[in-house]
Design a protein around this motif. Structure first.
Motif, mmCIF file in Angstrom:
data_model
loop_
_atom_site.group_PDB
_atom_site.id
_atom_site.type_symbol
_atom_site.label_atom_id
_atom_site.label_comp_id
_atom_site.label_asym_id
_atom_site.label_seq_id
_atom_site.Cartn_x
_atom_site.Cartn_y
_atom_site.Cartn_z
ATOM 1 N N ILE A 268 -0.071 -30.524 -45.176
ATOM 2 C CA ILE A 268 -0.726 -29.438 -45.385
ATOM 3 C C ILE A 268 -0.937 -29.145 -46.775
ATOM 4 N N GLY A 269 0.240 -29.520 -47.488
ATOM 5 C CA GLY A 269 0.248 -29.308 -49.064
ATOM 6 C C GLY A 269 -0.843 -30.095 -49.540
ATOM 7 N N ASN A 270 -1.023 -31.332 -49.417
ATOM 8 C CA ASN A 270 -2.304 -32.013 -49.826
ATOM 9 C C ASN A 270 -3.503 -31.278 -49.762
ATOM 10 N N ARG A 271 -3.789 -31.008 -48.580
ATOM 11 C CA ARG A 271 -4.937 -30.271 -47.966
ATOM 12 C C ARG A 271 -5.294 -29.190 -48.627
ATOM 13 N N CYS A 272 -4.425 -28.296 -48.937
ATOM 14 C CA CYS A 272 -4.471 -26.947 -49.785
ATOM 15 C C CYS A 272 -4.746 -27.000 -51.041
ATOM 16 N N LYS A 273 -4.165 -27.901 -51.555
ATOM 17 C CA LYS A 273 -4.228 -28.523 -52.974
ATOM 18 C C LYS A 273 -5.718 -28.910 -53.529
ATOM 19 N N LYS A 274 -6.275 -29.673 -52.438
ATOM 20 C CA LYS A 274 -7.369 -30.257 -52.547
ATOM 21 C C LYS A 274 -8.576 -29.236 -52.351
ATOM 22 N N ALA A 275 -8.265 -28.170 -51.410
ATOM 23 C CA ALA A 275 -9.322 -27.241 -51.154
ATOM 24 C C ALA A 275 -9.345 -26.119 -52.303
ATOM 25 N N ILE B 191 -6.774 -19.917 -44.764
ATOM 26 C CA ILE B 191 -6.733 -19.457 -43.331
ATOM 27 C C ILE B 191 -6.057 -20.630 -42.475
ATOM 28 N N SER B 192 -5.094 -20.380 -41.880
ATOM 29 C CA SER B 192 -4.473 -21.451 -41.169
ATOM 30 C C SER B 192 -4.265 -20.918 -39.625
ATOM 31 N N SER B 193 -4.638 -22.081 -38.848
ATOM 32 C CA SER B 193 -4.395 -21.651 -37.234
ATOM 33 C C SER B 193 -3.375 -22.515 -36.954
ATOM 34 N N SER B 194 -2.117 -21.893 -36.600
ATOM 35 C CA SER B 194 -0.773 -22.941 -36.316
ATOM 36 C C SER B 194 0.074 -22.276 -35.463
ATOM 37 N N VAL C 175 -10.297 -23.082 -43.612
ATOM 38 C CA VAL C 175 -9.432 -23.193 -42.578
ATOM 39 C C VAL C 175 -8.661 -24.415 -42.684
ATOM 40 N N ILE C 176 -7.457 -24.390 -42.722
ATOM 41 C CA ILE C 176 -6.468 -25.356 -42.592
ATOM 42 C C ILE C 176 -6.050 -25.675 -41.145
ATOM 43 N N HIS C 177 -6.567 -26.717 -40.888
ATOM 44 C CA HIS C 177 -6.376 -27.123 -39.423
ATOM 45 C C HIS C 177 -4.957 -28.091 -39.548
ATOM 46 N N PRO C 178 -4.194 -27.748 -38.166
ATOM 47 C CA PRO C 178 -2.794 -28.053 -38.289
ATOM 48 C C PRO C 178 -2.734 -29.791 -38.395
ATOM 49 N N PHE C 179 -3.793 -30.266 -37.851
ATOM 50 C CA PHE C 179 -3.497 -31.823 -37.718
ATOM 51 C C PHE C 179 -4.766 -32.588 -37.810
ATOM 52 N N ASP C 180 -6.093 -32.123 -37.793
ATOM 53 C CA ASP C 180 -7.232 -32.969 -37.873
ATOM 54 C C ASP C 180 -7.960 -32.810 -38.976
ATOM 55 N N HIS C 181 -7.598 -33.764 -39.956
ATOM 56 C CA HIS C 181 -8.199 -33.497 -41.203
ATOM 57 C C HIS C 181 -7.809 -34.742 -42.023
ATOM 58 N N PRO C 182 -8.520 -35.538 -42.813
ATOM 59 C CA PRO C 182 -8.266 -36.764 -43.664
ATOM 60 C C PRO C 182 -7.317 -36.425 -44.672
ATOM 61 N N ASP C 183 -7.345 -35.208 -45.358
ATOM 62 C CA ASP C 183 -6.260 -34.914 -46.560
ATOM 63 C C ASP C 183 -4.977 -34.677 -45.801
ATOM 64 N N VAL C 184 -4.841 -34.266 -44.441
ATOM 65 C CA VAL C 184 -3.731 -34.074 -43.774
ATOM 66 C C VAL C 184 -3.124 -35.170 -43.631
#
Ligand code: PLV
Length: 324
Positions: free
Chosen positions: A46-53, A62-65, A133-142
């Motif tokens: 999630i950290g990697n995903r947020c930094k790249k965003a 916006i996180s759904s978790s 939107v930060i998906h909890p598990f379905d993203h290459p950055d995650v």
């Protein structure tokens, strides 16, 4: 990996578990991601995903978790100076929602399970182009962020190669990161045991059916494993990599949580207990007997994924409910 800012996750210890080693009959190492600043592995991806965003120009998160991913997103947002909304389902314990709020995020409770919270998050983002939107598990950055766990393990084992890595599966982000990490460090032949509980076994159902399956409901106490459907990427990786699916009862998962507490003073969620039960309830032994794992294992790594949505009182309630 994302660029200039400092890492949001930390390098966690890899410890030999003597009690687990005694049970398994070979060295068992626990990767203690319960020690991350957000109490679970989630901050890696999630950290990697947020930094790249942020680098891509988004200014709001916006996180759904159901809990830990939202907690990690709120932590990352705070560190990166981005405002965050976290949409959690009604099944998320109040103390977890409060912890997320304490990090400065705006918490919205929506829907019975995560899938409905996610729909609401997507709707909110449609109204705000500056929000990601930060998906909890379905993203290459995650997945890429979660890979770092295996890179660390490779360094920490000093040239030793594990014979098997044990993890758990919710929506499958962790599993994808673990498998991709193994492939990245040249350990493509190391099998992965992917543990779930009955009532949250969306990966097992997909493997059996040979396609994605949507469970009708989540009935396990392991709510962090409670995504009705796994990411497609799990099935793709399942074709490339030796992934062995294991499913245990809630009772076995809780029993493993109690053992982790006594053996290592580690308090974790039932989701993490599911992974540890592969040793404590000897699922590895069953897999050996079935010929799915070699009879003699030289080194086992168990991912202690952690989880913040637990306290001693809650674990004792689970213990009682499971007649332990
Ligand atoms: N938890 C997700 C999904 O919840 C979340 O939103 O926080 N172990 C712990 C402690 C977790 O919190 C999770 C995921 C997992 C394991 C499973 O990880 P995944 O989804 O990447 O397989 C409903």
């Amino acid at each position: 990996m994302a660029g200039s800012e400092p890492e949001l996750h930390i390098k966690t210890p890899l410890l030999e578990s003597i009690p687990m080693t005694k049970i398994a009959g070979c060295p068992v190492y626990i990767k203690c991601d319960n020690m991350q600043p957000t109490a679970s592995f989630k901050i890696r991806g999630i950290g990697n995903r947020c930094k790249k965003a942020l680098e891509a120009g988004y200014t709001r998160i916006i996180s759904s978790s159901g809990g830990n991913a939202g907690y990690a997103a709120a932590y990352a947002a705070r560190q990166l100076g981005m405002p965050a909304i976290v949409v959690v389902p009604e099944s998320t314990p109040k103390f977890m929602a409060d912890k997320i709020r304490d990090l400065g995020a705006n918490v919205i409770v929506h829907g019975k399970v995560w899938d409905y919270a996610n729909q609401h998050a997507l709707q909110l983002a449609e109204e705000d182009p500056s929000a990601v939107v930060i998906h909890p598990f379905d993203h290459p950055d995650v997945w890429e962020g979660h890979e770092t766990m295996i890179l660390e393990i490779q360094n920490q084992l000093h040239g030793k190669k594990p014979d098997v890595v044990v993890t758990c599966v919710g929506g499958g982000g962790l599993l994808c990161g673990v498998v991709q990490g193994l492939q990245r460090v040249g350990w493509s032949d190391v099998p992965v045991v992917a543990m779930e509980t009955f009532g949250a076994e969306s990966f097992n159902a997909a493997v059996k059916a040979g396609k994605l399956v949507t469970l009708p409901d989540i009935t396990s106490v392991a709510k962090s494993l409670g995504s009705l459907r796994v990411t497609e990427r799990c099935l793709t990786l399942n074709k490339e990599h030796n992934i062995l699916s294991g499913v245990v009862t809630d009772q076995r998962a809780i029993d493993a949580c109690l053992h982790l507490l006594d053996d290592h003073r580690i308090l974790v969620e039932p989701a993490c207990g599911a992974a540890a039960s592969a040793v404590y309830s000897d699922v590895l032994g069953e897999l050996k007997a079935e010929g799915k794992l070699p009879k003699k294992l030289g080194c086992v790594v168990v991912v202690v994924c952690g989880g913040g949505a637990i306290n001693l009182q809650q674990l004792l309630k689970f213990k009682e409910a499971c007649n332990l």
